[in-house]
Write an enzyme that holds these catalytic residues in place. Structure first.
Site, PDB file in Angstrom:
ATOM      1  N   LYS A   1       0.488 -12.568  36.633  1.00  8.45           N
ATOM      2  CA  LYS A   1       1.007 -12.274  37.916  1.00  8.45           C
ATOM      3  C   LYS A   1       0.235 -11.458  39.016  1.00  8.45           C
ATOM      4  O   LYS A   1       0.503 -10.773  39.572  1.00  8.45           O
ATOM      5  CB  LYS A   1       1.999 -11.010  37.368  1.00  8.45           C
ATOM      6  CG  LYS A   1       3.025 -11.577  36.337  1.00  8.45           C
ATOM      7  CD  LYS A   1       3.587 -13.137  36.693  1.00  8.45           C
ATOM      8  CE  LYS A   1       4.442 -13.244  37.934  1.00  8.45           C
ATOM      9  NZ  LYS A   1       4.761 -14.566  38.058  1.00  8.45           N
TER      10      LYS A   1
ATOM     11  N   THR B   1      -0.537 -18.965  40.150  1.00  6.78           N
ATOM     12  CA  THR B   1      -0.043 -20.248  40.956  1.00  6.78           C
ATOM     13  C   THR B   1      -0.670 -20.264  42.289  1.00  6.78           C
ATOM     14  O   THR B   1      -0.955 -21.892  42.404  1.00  6.78           O
ATOM     15  CB  THR B   1       1.518 -20.092  41.107  1.00  6.78           C
ATOM     16  OG1 THR B   1       2.297 -19.679  39.840  1.00  6.78           O
ATOM     17  CG2 THR B   1       2.219 -21.242  41.664  1.00  6.78           C
TER      18      THR B   1
ATOM     19  N   HIS C   1      -5.929 -17.052  30.982  1.00  5.87           N
ATOM     20  CA  HIS C   1      -5.450 -15.436  31.306  1.00  5.87           C
ATOM     21  C   HIS C   1      -6.288 -14.932  30.467  1.00  5.87           C
ATOM     22  O   HIS C   1      -6.177 -13.544  30.082  1.00  5.87           O
ATOM     23  CB  HIS C   1      -4.189 -15.151  30.934  1.00  5.87           C
ATOM     24  CG  HIS C   1      -2.993 -15.785  31.716  1.00  5.87           C
ATOM     25  ND1 HIS C   1      -3.196 -16.011  33.077  1.00  5.87           N
ATOM     26  CD2 HIS C   1      -1.727 -16.553  31.481  1.00  5.87           C
ATOM     27  CE1 HIS C   1      -1.953 -16.096  33.682  1.00  5.87           C
ATOM     28  NE2 HIS C   1      -1.264 -16.593  32.719  1.00  5.87           N
TER      29      HIS C   1
ATOM     30  N   ARG D   1      -5.234  -7.999  41.533  1.00  5.43           N
ATOM     31  CA  ARG D   1      -4.251  -7.489  42.405  1.00  5.43           C
ATOM     32  C   ARG D   1      -4.224  -6.006  42.244  1.00  5.43           C
ATOM     33  O   ARG D   1      -4.329  -5.453  41.184  1.00  5.43           O
ATOM     34  CB  ARG D   1      -2.937  -8.395  42.259  1.00  5.43           C
ATOM     35  CG  ARG D   1      -1.760  -8.323  43.183  1.00  5.43           C
ATOM     36  CD  ARG D   1      -0.494  -8.839  42.381  1.00  5.43           C
ATOM     37  NE  ARG D   1       0.536  -8.995  43.569  1.00  5.43           N
ATOM     38  CZ  ARG D   1       1.596  -9.559  43.381  1.00  5.43           C
ATOM     39  NH1 ARG D   1       1.915 -10.330  42.296  1.00  5.43           N
ATOM     40  NH2 ARG D   1       2.688  -9.669  44.263  1.00  5.43           N
TER      41      ARG D   1
END
Length: 335
Positions: free
Chosen positions: A73, A77, A134, A158
């Site tokens: 997250k 993508t 990941h 992030r």
């Protein structure tokens, strides 16, 4: 015959791993179902933990290998879309009929290497191998993660508060698919803060790649989601240069950089038919493609976390990152 032998070897290795995995600490899986396993300091589903072990025994790095690594997250993508568009721009230069307009980014690249290696002899794949992952950097063999490694890693991080909120939403969508009651924000935050989350602890995951990018900038490109949102063209060029595929003067004059930015933007991808309307993504474990697109905003955490929650997470971040040179001071805060 070689592939068959490789599969047989992996099967024997997996048999040996099952007993060891059963003895490792267990933790809550936010998505419901089987518990996470703590393996070498990180929390993973059992199949991914087995994949890590198989990577150590069966993956030989090549100079052309690129690992697209992300904590979940954090822009996975988006990074996949950008990498695919950059790497394949010579064969897919028609932006009106581009594969990304009809295929989800997860379908255009290999599945997560830590899952894929469980069932496929990865040594049979042609170069260049662009492998999403990941995994934390420390979970890769030294032959891949060391400064002398022939392969390269692209990592995007992030703001931890936005990461947490996005993961909480995503995992509750998976729980609904499994008809499992939702996980409360408070319970999720407690687990996240303790490091018990999918591929967590978040802070250790980020720091591993951050430190490696400082020590080996030619091997590890470290990106921030917020920087990419603010100046996408700048970082698309930076990504292309890191992959040894810089844009030519002719491409610059044709506006190829801007075309890639627009093609891969959240606004464009999220509104495509393939990424809406309950389309199921097989490579991403049967997840609905629309689940990969929620808001894509910087600072959306402020709509979910109380000041107390946000301050508690900020304190953890400051403690974990103190003295590393990595900070989130430019990211949104409560006034």
């Amino acid at each position: 015959m070689a592939t068959s032998k490789a599969v047989d070897v992996r099967a024997k290795d997996i048999e040996k791993l099952e007993e060891m995995l059963a003895r490792l600490p267990k933790g809550k899986n936010w998505a419901g179902g089987e518990e996470l396993i703590q393996y070498q300091g990180f929390w993973l589903p059992k199949e991914m933990a087995k994949g890590v072990m198989l990577i150590h025994g069966h993956l030989k790095p090549r100079p052309t290998d690129v690992i697209l690594s992300t904590y979940p997250k954090c822009g996975t993508t988006w990074l996949k879309a950008l990498a695919f568009a950059i790497i394949n721009r010579s064969s897919h230069h028609d932006f009106q009929n581009h594969p990304l307009l009809t295929s989800n980014p997860h379908d255009l690249l290999l599945p997560l290497i830590e899952r894929y290696i469980n069932s496929v002899d990865i040594e049979t794949l042609p170069s260049p191998r662009v492998c999403p992952s990941h995994l934390a950097l420390s979970l890769f063999p030294n032959s891949m993660a060391a400064a002398s490694s022939p392969c390269r890693f692209v990592y995007i991080c992030r703001n931890p508060k936005d990461t947490f909120v996005s993961m909480w939403h995503f995992m509750n969508k998976l729980r609904r698919l499994k008809q499992v009651p939702p996980l409360s924000l408070e319970d999720a935050l407690d687990s996240f803060s303790k490091g018990v989350s999918f591929c967590g602890p978040y802070w250790d995951h980020v720091l591993g790649y951050w430190k490696a990018s400082l020590e080996s900038p030619n091997n590890v490109l470290f990106l921030k989601y917020e920087d990419l949102k603010r100046e996408p063209s700048v970082y698309v060029r930076k990504l292309a240069e890191f992959l040894d595929l810089p844009f030519s003067e002719e491409e610059e004059n044709e506006g190829i950089v801007e075309k890639i930015v627009n093609l891969c933007s959240f606004e464009n991808l999220s509104n495509l038919y393939v990424n809406k309307n309950n389309n199921i993504n097989i490579k991403a474990a049967g997840v609905n493609t629309s689940h990969f697109f929620r808001k894509g905003q910087v600072g959306d955490w402020i709509n979910h976390l109380s000041p107390e929650m946000a301050n508690a997470m900020d304190q953890i971040t400051q403690e974990k990152f103190r003295g590393t040179g990595l900070n989130f001071d430019s990211f949104p805060h409560y006034s």
